[in-house]
Design an enzyme around this catalytic site. Structure first.
Site, PDB file in Angstrom:
ATOM      1  CE1 TYR A  35       0.715  26.647 -20.200  1.00 22.53           C
ATOM      2  CE2 TYR A  35       2.263  27.223 -18.584  1.00 22.53           C
ATOM      3  CZ  TYR A  35       1.357  26.451 -18.809  1.00 22.53           C
ATOM      4  OH  TYR A  35       1.272  25.619 -18.539  1.00 22.53           O
TER       5      TYR A  35
ATOM      6  CB  SER B 237       1.481  25.421 -14.624  1.00 24.43           C
ATOM      7  OG  SER B 237       2.542  25.958 -14.821  1.00 24.43           O
TER       8      SER B 237
HETATM    9  N1  LIG Z   1       6.638  21.888 -20.400  1.00 26.09           N
HETATM   10  C1  LIG Z   1       6.908  22.126 -18.575  1.00 26.09           C
HETATM   11  O1  LIG Z   1       7.497  22.865 -18.996  1.00 26.09           O
HETATM   12  C2  LIG Z   1       5.533  22.232 -18.474  1.00 26.09           C
HETATM   13  C3  LIG Z   1       4.939  22.608 -16.654  1.00 26.09           C
HETATM   14  C4  LIG Z   1       4.143  22.609 -16.666  1.00 26.09           C
HETATM   15  C5  LIG Z   1       2.189  22.068 -17.244  1.00 26.09           C
HETATM   16  N2  LIG Z   1       2.807  21.854 -18.537  1.00 26.09           N
HETATM   17  C6  LIG Z   1       1.694  21.118 -18.684  1.00 26.09           C
HETATM   18  O2  LIG Z   1       1.649  20.330 -18.590  1.00 26.09           O
HETATM   19  C7  LIG Z   1       0.541  20.258 -19.957  1.00 26.09           C
HETATM   20  C8  LIG Z   1       1.605  19.201 -21.012  1.00 26.09           C
HETATM   21  O3  LIG Z   1       2.504  19.669 -22.345  1.00 26.09           O
HETATM   22  P1  LIG Z   1       3.524  19.075 -22.749  1.00 26.09           P
HETATM   23  O4  LIG Z   1       4.691  20.005 -22.251  1.00 26.09           O
HETATM   24  O5  LIG Z   1       3.947  18.031 -22.588  1.00 26.09           O
HETATM   25  O6  LIG Z   1       3.737  20.054 -24.150  1.00 26.09           O
HETATM   26  P2  LIG Z   1       3.123  19.287 -25.670  1.00 26.09           P
HETATM   27  O7  LIG Z   1       4.330  18.350 -25.856  1.00 26.09           O
HETATM   28  O8  LIG Z   1       3.097  21.013 -26.436  1.00 26.09           O
HETATM   29  O9  LIG Z   1       1.692  18.810 -25.151  1.00 26.09           O
HETATM   30  C9  LIG Z   1       0.829  18.898 -25.885  1.00 26.09           C
HETATM   31  C10 LIG Z   1      -0.213  18.407 -25.731  1.00 26.09           C
HETATM   32  O10 LIG Z   1      -1.407  18.604 -25.668  1.00 26.09           O
HETATM   33  C11 LIG Z   1      -2.009  17.967 -26.994  1.00 26.09           C
HETATM   34  N3  LIG Z   1      -3.654  19.056 -26.967  1.00 26.09           N
HETATM   35  C12 LIG Z   1      -3.598  20.449 -27.402  1.00 26.09           C
HETATM   36  N4  LIG Z   1      -4.364  21.031 -27.188  1.00 26.09           N
HETATM   37  C13 LIG Z   1      -5.016  20.073 -28.080  1.00 26.09           C
HETATM   38  C14 LIG Z   1      -6.490  20.291 -28.045  1.00 26.09           C
HETATM   39  N5  LIG Z   1      -7.600  21.144 -28.887  1.00 26.09           N
HETATM   40  N6  LIG Z   1      -7.283  18.841 -27.826  1.00 26.09           N
HETATM   41  C15 LIG Z   1      -6.367  17.838 -27.917  1.00 26.09           C
HETATM   42  N7  LIG Z   1      -5.253  17.919 -27.242  1.00 26.09           N
HETATM   43  C16 LIG Z   1      -4.653  18.583 -27.042  1.00 26.09           C
HETATM   44  C17 LIG Z   1      -1.305  18.075 -27.982  1.00 26.09           C
HETATM   45  O11 LIG Z   1      -1.612  16.665 -28.922  1.00 26.09           O
HETATM   46  P3  LIG Z   1      -2.474  17.293 -30.095  1.00 26.09           P
HETATM   47  O12 LIG Z   1      -2.268  18.627 -31.521  1.00 26.09           O
HETATM   48  O13 LIG Z   1      -2.033  15.812 -31.257  1.00 26.09           O
HETATM   49  O14 LIG Z   1      -3.540  17.395 -30.525  1.00 26.09           O
HETATM   50  C18 LIG Z   1       0.321  17.147 -27.082  1.00 26.09           C
HETATM   51  O15 LIG Z   1      -0.373  15.963 -26.690  1.00 26.09           O
HETATM   52  C19 LIG Z   1      -0.112  21.294 -20.407  1.00 26.09           C
HETATM   53  O16 LIG Z   1      -0.719  21.010 -19.857  1.00 26.09           O
HETATM   54  C20 LIG Z   1       0.964  22.471 -19.963  1.00 26.09           C
HETATM   55  O17 LIG Z   1       0.500  22.558 -19.979  1.00 26.09           O
HETATM   56  C21 LIG Z   1       3.640  21.878 -18.891  1.00 26.09           C
END
Ligand SMILES: NC(=O)c1ccc[n+]([C@@H]2O[C@H](COP(=O)([O-])OP(=O)(O)OC[C@H]3O[C@@H](n4cnc5c(N)ncnc54)[C@H](OP(=O)(O)O)[C@@H]3O)[C@@H](O)[C@H]2O)c1
Length: 247
Positions: free
Chosen positions: A146, A133
């Site tokens: 984070y 990120s």
């Molecule tokens: N959205 C943004 O603005 C943004 C920006 C920069 C980076 N990111 C990064 O992108 C990644 C995905 O985030 P997102 O925005 O798509 O959020 P999201 O929709 O909340 O997705 C998070 C995913 O991680 C999985 N997860 C969480 N805890 C887990 C665990 N203990 N074991 C296995 N899977 C787990 C969740 O699945 P389950 O709950 O089904 O396990 C879900 O599929 C993250 O690493 C986040 O930090 C996001």
């Protein structure tokens, strides 16, 4: 292999990569959501299997990777995407909350790498991808856990990239800005250059396909964040305190 494939970026990556012809192994905890994505991919004549697992459990992640290899063939690309976000103010620091963020965002990715890297090295090919990120470049208000987790994740993958030179295993670190997913939903604070999920996913897949070592986007926010690296601490703190992206 994609971790955190049940929603948001992981789900988007799964659908986009499947549409480009790849076979997919999907991992997350929510089996029902993974099953829906597998059905969607199959309905478009793609191939995918889902395994419900928690990235904090090294054995469960290894078993999932073993199943992907057995049913789909060698893992060419592993995308460590599973992650959570939390809001915390230093004055109300909760160590358990920080530990959870670290366990999922950092050690979860470590477990995912460990489940695939020996076989990749032996085969002499593969790609490890980290969804880090822009928040990992410097500390941000109310985001200590984070930011620290994303800084650790990117440094970890950068070290891997150096160690794995000349093995045929390559590393891509992706530094996204704000993307519309569950992770950012419901925030009232203004998120500059907030991106639509589909646009962001296409950019990430292109960076992976091109074999980029690192990819930070959107370019406007990436430029601001990179230039903040040369700011003296006092100046950076003054600006960062006035630009909180969390309530
Ligand atoms: N959205 C943004 O603005 C943004 C920006 C920069 C980076 N990111 C990064 O992108 C990644 C995905 O985030 P997102 O925005 O798509 O959020 P999201 O929709 O909340 O997705 C998070 C995913 O991680 C999985 N997860 C969480 N805890 C887990 C665990 N203990 N074991 C296995 N899977 C787990 C969740 O699945 P389950 O709950 O089904 O396990 C879900 O599929 C993250 O690493 C986040 O930090 C996001």
């Amino acid at each position: 292999m994609i971790t955190g494939a049940s929603s948001g970026i992981g789900r988007g990556l799964a659908l986009e990569i499947a549409s480009r012809g790849a076979r997919l192994g999907l991992l997350a905890r929510r089996q029902n959501l993974l099953d829906e994505i597998v059905s969607e991919i199959k309905a478009r004549n793609g191939q995918a299997i889902a395994v419900a697992a928690d990235v904090r459990d090294p054995q469960a992640v290894r078993q999932a990777a073993d199943r992907f290899r057995a049913e789909l063939g060698p893992i060419d690309v592993m995308i460590a995407n599973a992650g959570i976000g939390t809001s915390n103010h230093a004055a109300q620091l909760q160590p358990e909350q920080v530990a959870e963020v670290m366990n999922i965002n950092v050690l979860g990715a470590v477990n995912s790498v460990a489940a695939v890297v020996p076989e990749m090295v032996e085969r002499g090919s593969g790609r490890l991808v980290a969804i880090a990120s822009l928040a990992g470049y410097r500390g941000l208000a109310k985001s200590a856990a984070y930011c620290a987790s994303k800084a650790a994740l990117s440094s970890f993958f950068e070290s891997l990239r150096i160690d794995l030179r000349n093995t045929g295993v390559e590393v891509t670190i992706i530094y996204p800005g704000f993307i519309k997913t569950d992770l950012t939903a419901g925030r009232e604070a203004k998120m500059p250059y907030l991106m639509e999920l589909d646009d962001a996913v296409k950019k990430m897949v292109t960076a992976i396909e091109k074999g980029k070592k690192s990819y930070a986007f959107p370019w406007q926010l990436a430029t601001i964040v990179r230039s903040s690296l040369i700011m003296p601490p006092g100046m950076y703190d003054w600006i960062a305190a006035r630009n909180s992206f969390r309530e």
